[in-house]
Design a protein around this motif. Structure first.
Motif: not given
Length: 301
Positions: A137, A145-153
């Motif tokens: 996160e 970048l991918l983990s940030w998007v997944a965390s927000v989702a």
């Protein structure tokens, strides 16, 4: 087969965290959403940055006083790693463990980390949240970048606003400053006016009346059967100090509301009579109308 407690409904009370006490009472707690949590994170990042700078200065001073043969690149790298772990993992873990689930940022915003059953967060849950947060996160060591998007989702789609670290650790973040609307005292039902006017309330003391008021104004926040048990216990105390008894078949909650409404009506009537009597004896103590009237205009002569 064990009966499941009724699911809380977000409504007048504002609670949407889905926390239920051991007595099947839905707690009026709001789950923290992404906006308040990001604000708390930004405040914590400022605090962590200050700690990192202070820690770097202290470590640099400590390395500088070491003998030349010991102060090498490997030692500096190890100290930097330890410092990063202390700032990124130790900071939230220690604060949440010893400050009741609150970091400085959460304390300012009014948030708290709790277990999904509403209990206090433990060391294991805090450490798990911190490790998952650092890994996927923030700062996100694995595919940032991918983990940030997944965390927000995940936070936007979870009904309790939980992040990945919360899901793994079995925790959630709730508001500690609950905004609840104050409900006024109930009005006297016309059909029960005859019984209410005949009530002897002289033995109903202020403490018991306050307990009745707290129940009546908050009964909508209690789940059954806790609501009926509380009403029965309160009515047993009220019935012992009031006469005559209510009409047969009247629900205990309605009896409590009627007694409270009649007590409020009589208190309002006494206050009105006292103010009228005071205005008759000492008219100069009567406040002037808000917009100013003939009496207010004549005071300057």
């Amino acid at each position: 087969m064990n009966a499941q407690p009724p699911a809380p409904v977000a409504g007048a009370s504002g609670g949407d965290a889905g926390l239920v006490s051991g007595e099947a009472v839905a707690l009026d707690v709001r789950a923290a959403r992404i906006g308040s949590r990001v604000l708390a994170l930004l405040l914590d990042l400022v605090a962590q940055a200050v700690i990192a700078v202070v820690l770097a200065v202290c470590l640099s001073a400590a390395v500088a006083v070491l003998p030349a043969g010991l102060a090498d690149a490997a030692l500096s790298g190890a100290l930097q790693t330890v410092g990063a772990i202390l700032v990124l993992v130790g900071y939230p873990t220690l604060w949440e463990r010893f400050a009741g689930g609150r970091t400085p940022g959460k304390l300012v915003v009014g948030l708290r980390v709790v277990r999904v059953d509403g209990g206090p967060v433990g060391l294991r849950q805090s450490l798990t949240r911190a490790l998952v947060g650092v890994a996927v996160e923030w700062p996100g060591l694995v595919l940032p970048l991918l983990s940030w998007v997944a965390s927000v989702a995940v936070m936007l789609t979870d009904r309790r606003g939980r992040r990945l670290g919360d899901l793994v650790a079995g925790t959630m973040v709730v508001h500690t400053r609950v905004a609840t609307a104050w409900r006024p005292a109930p009005l006297l039902a016309p059909a029960l006016a005859g019984w209410a006017y005949a009530l002897d309330l002289t033995r109903l003391d202020d403490d018991l009346a306050l307990a009745v008021r707290q129940y009546v104004t908050r009964a909508h926040r209690f789940a059954e059967p806790a609501r009926s048990r509380l009403a029965g216990a309160l009515w047993a105390e009220v019935a012992a100090v009031t006469t005559p008894p209510p009409p047969a078949g009247l629900p205990q909650g309605l009896c409590l509301a009627t007694v409270l409404a009649e007590r409020h009506r009589r208190a309002t009537h006494r206050l009105h009579r006292a103010r009228t009597h005071t205005a008759t004896l000492w008219p100069e103590l009567t406040p002037a109308p808000a917009g100013g009237g003939p009496r207010a205009a004549g005071t300057g002569d």
